[in-house]
Design a protein around this motif. Structure first.
Motif, PDB file in Angstrom:
ATOM      1  N   SER A 207      43.322  40.275  46.848  1.00 41.11           N
ATOM      2  CA  SER A 207      43.871  41.602  47.147  1.00 41.11           C
ATOM      3  C   SER A 207      42.913  42.385  48.024  1.00 41.11           C
ATOM      4  O   SER A 207      41.724  42.096  48.105  1.00 41.11           O
ATOM      5  N   THR A 208      43.434  43.390  48.691  1.00 41.38           N
ATOM      6  CA  THR A 208      42.652  44.269  49.550  1.00 41.38           C
ATOM      7  C   THR A 208      42.522  45.614  48.840  1.00 41.38           C
ATOM      8  O   THR A 208      43.522  46.297  48.631  1.00 41.38           O
ATOM      9  N   LEU A 209      41.269  45.971  48.456  1.00 42.52           N
ATOM     10  CA  LEU A 209      41.026  47.180  47.671  1.00 42.52           C
ATOM     11  C   LEU A 209      39.896  48.041  48.237  1.00 42.52           C
ATOM     12  O   LEU A 209      39.091  48.588  47.482  1.00 42.52           O
ATOM     13  N   PRO A 210      39.796  48.212  49.559  1.00 47.51           N
ATOM     14  CA  PRO A 210      38.709  49.057  50.053  1.00 47.51           C
ATOM     15  C   PRO A 210      38.894  50.497  49.577  1.00 47.51           C
ATOM     16  O   PRO A 210      40.022  50.987  49.504  1.00 47.51           O
ATOM     17  N   PHE A 211      37.786  51.125  49.213  1.00 42.73           N
ATOM     18  CA  PHE A 211      37.747  52.517  48.758  1.00 42.73           C
ATOM     19  C   PHE A 211      38.491  52.740  47.442  1.00 42.73           C
ATOM     20  O   PHE A 211      38.783  53.872  47.072  1.00 42.73           O
ATOM     21  N   ALA A 212      38.809  51.672  46.710  1.00 41.52           N
ATOM     22  CA  ALA A 212      39.470  51.823  45.407  1.00 41.52           C
ATOM     23  C   ALA A 212      38.478  52.415  44.405  1.00 41.52           C
ATOM     24  O   ALA A 212      37.270  52.224  44.504  1.00 41.52           O
ATOM     25  N   SER A 213      38.993  53.142  43.430  1.00 45.02           N
ATOM     26  CA  SER A 213      38.155  53.777  42.414  1.00 45.02           C
ATOM     27  C   SER A 213      38.529  53.255  41.026  1.00 45.02           C
ATOM     28  O   SER A 213      39.695  53.305  40.630  1.00 45.02           O
TER      29      SER A 213
ATOM     30  N   VAL B 170      36.432  54.255  38.319  1.00 47.34           N
ATOM     31  CA  VAL B 170      35.463  55.047  37.552  1.00 47.34           C
ATOM     32  C   VAL B 170      35.894  55.148  36.084  1.00 47.34           C
ATOM     33  O   VAL B 170      37.013  55.548  35.777  1.00 47.34           O
ATOM     34  N   GLY B 171      34.986  54.740  35.196  1.00 49.78           N
ATOM     35  CA  GLY B 171      35.248  54.852  33.765  1.00 49.78           C
ATOM     36  C   GLY B 171      36.289  53.893  33.223  1.00 49.78           C
ATOM     37  O   GLY B 171      36.698  54.013  32.066  1.00 49.78           O
ATOM     38  N   ALA B 172      36.716  52.926  34.022  1.00 44.20           N
ATOM     39  CA  ALA B 172      37.707  51.947  33.543  1.00 44.20           C
ATOM     40  C   ALA B 172      37.043  50.957  32.592  1.00 44.20           C
ATOM     41  O   ALA B 172      35.825  50.789  32.604  1.00 44.20           O
ATOM     42  N   ARG B 173      37.852  50.318  31.762  1.00 45.56           N
ATOM     43  CA  ARG B 173      37.379  49.246  30.889  1.00 45.56           C
ATOM     44  C   ARG B 173      38.075  47.968  31.320  1.00 45.56           C
ATOM     45  O   ARG B 173      39.304  47.892  31.256  1.00 45.56           O
ATOM     46  N   MET B 174      37.286  46.992  31.777  1.00 45.99           N
ATOM     47  CA  MET B 174      37.848  45.742  32.289  1.00 45.99           C
ATOM     48  C   MET B 174      37.376  44.561  31.460  1.00 45.99           C
ATOM     49  O   MET B 174      36.193  44.420  31.198  1.00 45.99           O
ATOM     50  N   TYR B 175      38.310  43.717  31.080  1.00 46.20           N
ATOM     51  CA  TYR B 175      38.014  42.514  30.321  1.00 46.20           C
ATOM     52  C   TYR B 175      38.784  41.356  30.949  1.00 46.20           C
ATOM     53  O   TYR B 175      40.001  41.446  31.134  1.00 46.20           O
ATOM     54  N   ALA B 176      38.079  40.294  31.297  1.00 44.51           N
ATOM     55  CA  ALA B 176      38.692  39.086  31.855  1.00 44.51           C
ATOM     56  C   ALA B 176      39.542  39.376  33.091  1.00 44.51           C
ATOM     57  O   ALA B 176      40.503  38.675  33.363  1.00 44.51           O
ATOM     58  N   ALA B 177      39.186  40.411  33.836  1.00 40.44           N
ATOM     59  CA  ALA B 177      39.878  40.697  35.096  1.00 40.44           C
ATOM     60  C   ALA B 177      39.343  39.750  36.162  1.00 40.44           C
ATOM     61  O   ALA B 177      38.191  39.322  36.115  1.00 40.44           O
ATOM     62  N   LYS B 178      40.170  39.429  37.130  1.00 42.94           N
ATOM     63  CA  LYS B 178      39.805  38.455  38.153  1.00 42.94           C
ATOM     64  C   LYS B 178      39.954  39.082  39.540  1.00 42.94           C
ATOM     65  O   LYS B 178      41.027  39.575  39.901  1.00 42.94           O
ATOM     66  N   PHE B 179      38.853  39.065  40.306  1.00 41.44           N
ATOM     67  CA  PHE B 179      38.833  39.599  41.672  1.00 41.44           C
ATOM     68  C   PHE B 179      38.418  38.508  42.650  1.00 41.44           C
ATOM     69  O   PHE B 179      37.720  38.766  43.613  1.00 41.44           O
ATOM     70  N   ASP B 180      38.825  37.284  42.411  1.00 36.76           N
ATOM     71  CA  ASP B 180      38.445  36.148  43.245  1.00 36.76           C
ATOM     72  C   ASP B 180      38.876  36.382  44.693  1.00 36.76           C
ATOM     73  O   ASP B 180      40.054  36.604  44.969  1.00 36.76           O
ATOM     74  N   GLN B 181      37.923  36.400  45.602  1.00 37.00           N
ATOM     75  CA  GLN B 181      38.147  36.586  47.036  1.00 37.00           C
ATOM     76  C   GLN B 181      38.802  37.929  47.392  1.00 37.00           C
ATOM     77  O   GLN B 181      39.399  38.071  48.453  1.00 37.00           O
ATOM     78  N   ALA B 182      38.687  38.907  46.521  1.00 39.18           N
ATOM     79  CA  ALA B 182      39.228  40.242  46.814  1.00 39.18           C
ATOM     80  C   ALA B 182      38.300  40.986  47.770  1.00 39.18           C
ATOM     81  O   ALA B 182      37.096  40.745  47.800  1.00 39.18           O
ATOM     82  N   LYS B 183      38.859  41.879  48.540  1.00 40.33           N
ATOM     83  CA  LYS B 183      38.099  42.723  49.470  1.00 40.33           C
ATOM     84  C   LYS B 183      37.931  44.095  48.824  1.00 40.33           C
ATOM     85  O   LYS B 183      38.878  44.861  48.735  1.00 40.33           O
ATOM     86  N   LEU B 184      36.712  44.362  48.368  1.00 40.07           N
ATOM     87  CA  LEU B 184      36.421  45.579  47.601  1.00 40.07           C
ATOM     88  C   LEU B 184      35.379  46.448  48.303  1.00 40.07           C
ATOM     89  O   LEU B 184      34.488  46.997  47.673  1.00 40.07           O
ATOM     90  N   TRP B 185      35.476  46.576  49.615  1.00 38.24           N
ATOM     91  CA  TRP B 185      34.497  47.361  50.363  1.00 38.24           C
ATOM     92  C   TRP B 185      34.493  48.808  49.883  1.00 38.24           C
ATOM     93  O   TRP B 185      35.532  49.446  49.773  1.00 38.24           O
ATOM     94  N   GLU B 186      33.301  49.312  49.569  1.00 39.11           N
ATOM     95  CA  GLU B 186      33.088  50.697  49.162  1.00 39.11           C
ATOM     96  C   GLU B 186      33.913  51.112  47.937  1.00 39.11           C
ATOM     97  O   GLU B 186      34.264  52.275  47.774  1.00 39.11           O
TER      98      GLU B 186
END
Length: 102
Positions: free
Chosen positions: A55-61, A63-79
């Motif tokens: 997925s493409t997630l630049p500038f995504a926020s 903040v304060g999230a709770r993540m368990y077993a989430a998968k960001f394989d090859q995701a674009k998470l710039w900034e």
């Protein structure tokens, strides 16, 4: 979509959810692969087993999230902002995390 429950929801493929807000949402086993989530907000969300691969997630926020077993394989998470986020067992395999904040 604030405080929405997305249990096993599929928002994958060519979904364009630019600037969408999932703040406070419960996302369990949601499929968000290949989605465009630029500037999306997941602040305070509970994200469990969700798949953001490619997925493409630049500038995504997240903040304060709770993540368990989430998968960001090859995701674009710039900034992306992961400040104050619980990240146990999150998979960032080959993710692009340039200037992201943890």
């Amino acid at each position: 979509l604030n405080a929405t429950n997305l249990f096993a929801a599929s928002l994958s493929g060519s979904s364009s959810l630019t600037t969408a807000s999932f703040a406070g949402a419960e996302m369990r086993d949601a499929d968000l692969t290949n989605a465009n989530l630029e500037h999306a907000r997941f602040d305070g969300a509970i994200i469990e087993g969700a798949d953001f691969s490619s997925s493409t997630l630049p500038f995504a926020s997240f903040v304060g999230a709770r993540m368990y077993a989430a998968k960001f394989d090859q995701a674009k998470l710039w900034e992306a902002d992961f400040s104050r986020t619980a990240l146990p067992t999150v998979d960032f395999n080959k993710a692009e995390l340039t200037r992201s904040d943890f």
